[in-house]
Design a protein around this motif. Structure first.
Motif, mmCIF file in Angstrom:
data_model
loop_
_atom_site.group_PDB
_atom_site.id
_atom_site.type_symbol
_atom_site.label_atom_id
_atom_site.label_comp_id
_atom_site.label_asym_id
_atom_site.label_seq_id
_atom_site.Cartn_x
_atom_site.Cartn_y
_atom_site.Cartn_z
ATOM 1 N N SER A 344 0.332 2.331 2.165
ATOM 2 C CA SER A 344 0.203 3.667 2.987
ATOM 3 C C SER A 344 1.356 3.770 3.856
ATOM 4 O O SER A 344 1.984 2.544 4.460
ATOM 5 C CB SER A 344 -1.124 3.586 3.696
ATOM 6 N N ARG A 345 1.745 4.832 4.119
ATOM 7 C CA ARG A 345 2.522 5.105 5.435
ATOM 8 C C ARG A 345 1.803 4.710 6.690
ATOM 9 O O ARG A 345 0.477 4.924 6.646
ATOM 10 C CB ARG A 345 2.724 6.449 5.612
ATOM 11 N N SER A 347 0.424 5.927 9.532
ATOM 12 C CA SER A 347 0.188 7.333 9.946
ATOM 13 C C SER A 347 -0.104 7.038 11.684
ATOM 14 O O SER A 347 -0.736 6.382 12.350
ATOM 15 C CB SER A 347 -0.983 8.152 9.728
ATOM 16 N N ASP A 351 0.354 12.612 12.994
ATOM 17 C CA ASP A 351 0.307 12.433 11.346
ATOM 18 C C ASP A 351 -0.837 12.779 10.797
ATOM 19 O O ASP A 351 -1.110 13.524 9.901
ATOM 20 C CB ASP A 351 0.873 11.247 10.955
ATOM 21 N N LEU A 352 -2.147 12.406 11.384
ATOM 22 C CA LEU A 352 -3.221 12.626 10.597
ATOM 23 C C LEU A 352 -3.656 14.035 10.671
ATOM 24 O O LEU A 352 -4.173 14.668 9.805
ATOM 25 C CB LEU A 352 -4.554 11.872 11.483
ATOM 26 N N SER A 354 -1.766 16.394 10.282
ATOM 27 C CA SER A 354 -1.095 17.097 9.123
ATOM 28 C C SER A 354 -1.186 16.518 7.809
ATOM 29 O O SER A 354 -0.238 16.587 6.978
ATOM 30 C CB SER A 354 0.498 17.465 9.752
ATOM 31 N N ASP A 355 -1.988 15.261 7.845
ATOM 32 C CA ASP A 355 -1.882 14.657 6.488
ATOM 33 C C ASP A 355 -2.357 15.424 5.429
ATOM 34 O O ASP A 355 -3.412 16.315 5.327
ATOM 35 C CB ASP A 355 -3.004 13.488 6.702
ATOM 36 N N HIS A 357 -3.965 15.135 2.647
ATOM 37 C CA HIS A 357 -5.150 14.631 1.973
ATOM 38 C C HIS A 357 -6.050 15.291 2.704
ATOM 39 O O HIS A 357 -7.084 16.166 2.317
ATOM 40 C CB HIS A 357 -5.353 13.321 1.815
ATOM 41 N N LEU A 358 -6.200 15.059 4.266
ATOM 42 C CA LEU A 358 -7.140 15.783 5.184
ATOM 43 C C LEU A 358 -6.942 17.326 5.422
ATOM 44 O O LEU A 358 -7.791 17.893 5.350
ATOM 45 C CB LEU A 358 -6.792 15.052 6.628
ATOM 46 N N GLN A 359 -5.648 17.701 4.998
ATOM 47 C CA GLN A 359 -5.302 19.184 5.194
ATOM 48 C C GLN A 359 -6.113 19.825 3.971
ATOM 49 O O GLN A 359 -6.731 20.778 3.704
ATOM 50 C CB GLN A 359 -3.968 19.401 5.353
#
Length: 433
Positions: A344-345, A347, A351-352, A354-355, A357-359
């Motif tokens: 994983s990057r 984060s 970052d979270l 604009s992640d 997956h979360l977006q």
């Protein structure tokens, strides 16, 4: 219209045809309060994070949670930062889906209100020190005389039967006491706190879990329960699950899971940032070492055996670290995705937000109508086949005091007198209620 207002006004979509699933739908996804604990009433006498978060978890799963506050409110209401209208982010993110009743428990009348409320509830949760709760006459022995089926939960700092029982406890103190703060010393750093309220939040999970189990037994037998959730013991258990290690079977052995305490177990520096990589199985390591042209490691005798390979994991991390600066983070993400090696990057908090997956799942979308809210921290567990309702914003101080007093049998003139004497506080005037 703001997203939060749109959420509040969204019509619930109950798809109950032919016994199908039912859910509250917002922007194409299920959100909000589940119905698993519908019909359960919880009275919560808690402040800051541990108790409020445990109560919010129960509320998110459908329990009716009544937050009893002192007339000046939960201290978390004063924690910065705040919204433009003065709402503390700490408070609104730990107290959604609750009602607020403001009562002065230092008065006889206030304690009588509390006893009436306890008489009609399933669960009582507090996070006061035991001597303080006893002085108020709200200890388990006293309340079980009022309500034999009560599930009584004390979320406290240290267990009541040990020498630390009367010590005050906050997250930093428990991180230090439980070994969390000492863990960085094993990898060459000074003791350090985890920059998060982890002891409170982990203890909240244990509390909610214990309450749910006690509720199941109550359904089966009608019996109440007395639960004690001590932060120190909770976090010691949490830390030592893996770190008891060899000391599990040898009284002379030192605790500590060596793979985790190795100084080379850390995110790796890439050409332009940081990346986490965890080759775990032999196949992972073979693919990784082949990729970085270190096949020489693969033929070593120690690499051929699971136990000896595990004992050399620090050496393998160090070899991997030498190659990581040769490529960018994005290059390594592409590479390890191709190799099917866990990665994983690293984060940041930013970052979270604009992640991808979360977006894509709308993770931080506002789910209640708190004025000015643009993001929420949601209840993340998904439950199929459950009815849902939209989240309710955290209550104003004493917002539900008058309504609850009426439910307890107080007449309006009695309530008015209680307000005038400072026994209770309400954010709503009697004529408006």
């Amino acid at each position: 219209m703001s997203k939060s207002r749109a959420c509040a006004q969204k019509v619930l979509d109950h798809n109950n045809n032919d016994g199908g699933d039912s859910a509250a739908i917002y922007q194409g996804k299920e959100v909000g309060v589940l119905d698993l604990l519908k019909g359960v009433r919880v009275v919560e006498l808690t402040t800051i994070v541990l108790g409020p978060m445990a109560g919010q978890m129960l509320a998110d799963f459908g329990a009716e949670v009544i937050k009893v506050e002192a007339p000046n409110g939960d201290l978390a209401r004063q924690v910065e930062p705040r919204s433009a209208t003065g709402e503390s982010t700490m408070f609104v993110n730990c107290n959604r889906n609750k009602q607020s009743m403001a009562v002065n428990l230092k008065t006889d009348e206030g304690r009588e209100i509390m006893r009436r409320l306890i008489g009609e509830t399933d669960v009582f949760v507090h996070n006061m020190r035991m001597k303080a709760i006893e002085r108020l006459g709200l200890d388990a022995k006293t309340l079980h005389k009022i309500n034999q089926g009560l599930i009584y939960c004390s979320a406290i700092g240290f267990g009541s039967d040990g020498p630390y029982a009367d010590r005050p406890a906050y997250d930093d103190v428990i991180q230090a006491a439980s070994g969390i703060a000492h863990l960085p010393t094993y990898t060459g750093s000074d003791p350090a706190y985890v920059p998060g309220v982890i002891a409170d939040k982990i203890a909240a999970l244990y509390a909610a879990n214990a309450i749910a189990a006690a509720l199941y037994r109550k359904v089966q037998t009608g019996r109440g329960a007395e639960l004690e959730v001590p932060m120190f013991e909770v976090m010691s258990s949490f830390v030592m699950t893996e770190h008891l290690a060899a000391a599990s079977f040898d009284e002379e052995a030192k605790p500590g899971y060596q793979r985790l305490l190795n100084r080379h177990r850390r995110p790796f520096r890439s050409a332009d940032g940081w990346i986490a990589v965890l080759p775990y199985t032999e196949a992972h390591w073979r693919r990784t070492f082949t990729e970085i042209s270190r096949e020489d490691v693969l033929v070593q005798e120690w690499f051929q055996n699971d136990s000896t390979r595990s004992s050399r994991v620090g050496d393998m991390y160090e070899i991997l670290a030498e190659s990581m600066p040769e490529r960018t983070t994005e290059d390594w993400v592409t590479t390890f995705k191709r190799l099917d090696v866990p990665h994983s990057r690293v984060s940041s908090l930013e970052d979270l937000l604009s992640d991808p997956h979360l977006q894509a799942i709308g993770f931080f979308d506002a789910t209640d109508d708190t004025l000015g809210r643009v993001r929420s921290v949601p209840q993340p567990v998904r439950v199929g086949g459950s009815d849902m309702a939209l989240d309710q914003r955290a209550p104003l101080l004493g917002e539900n005091t008058l309504q609850l007093l009426r439910e307890l049998g107080y007449q309006d003139h009695e309530t008015q007198a209680l307000v005038a004497r400072g026994v209770v506080r309400s954010s709503i005037k009697l004529k408006e209620a």
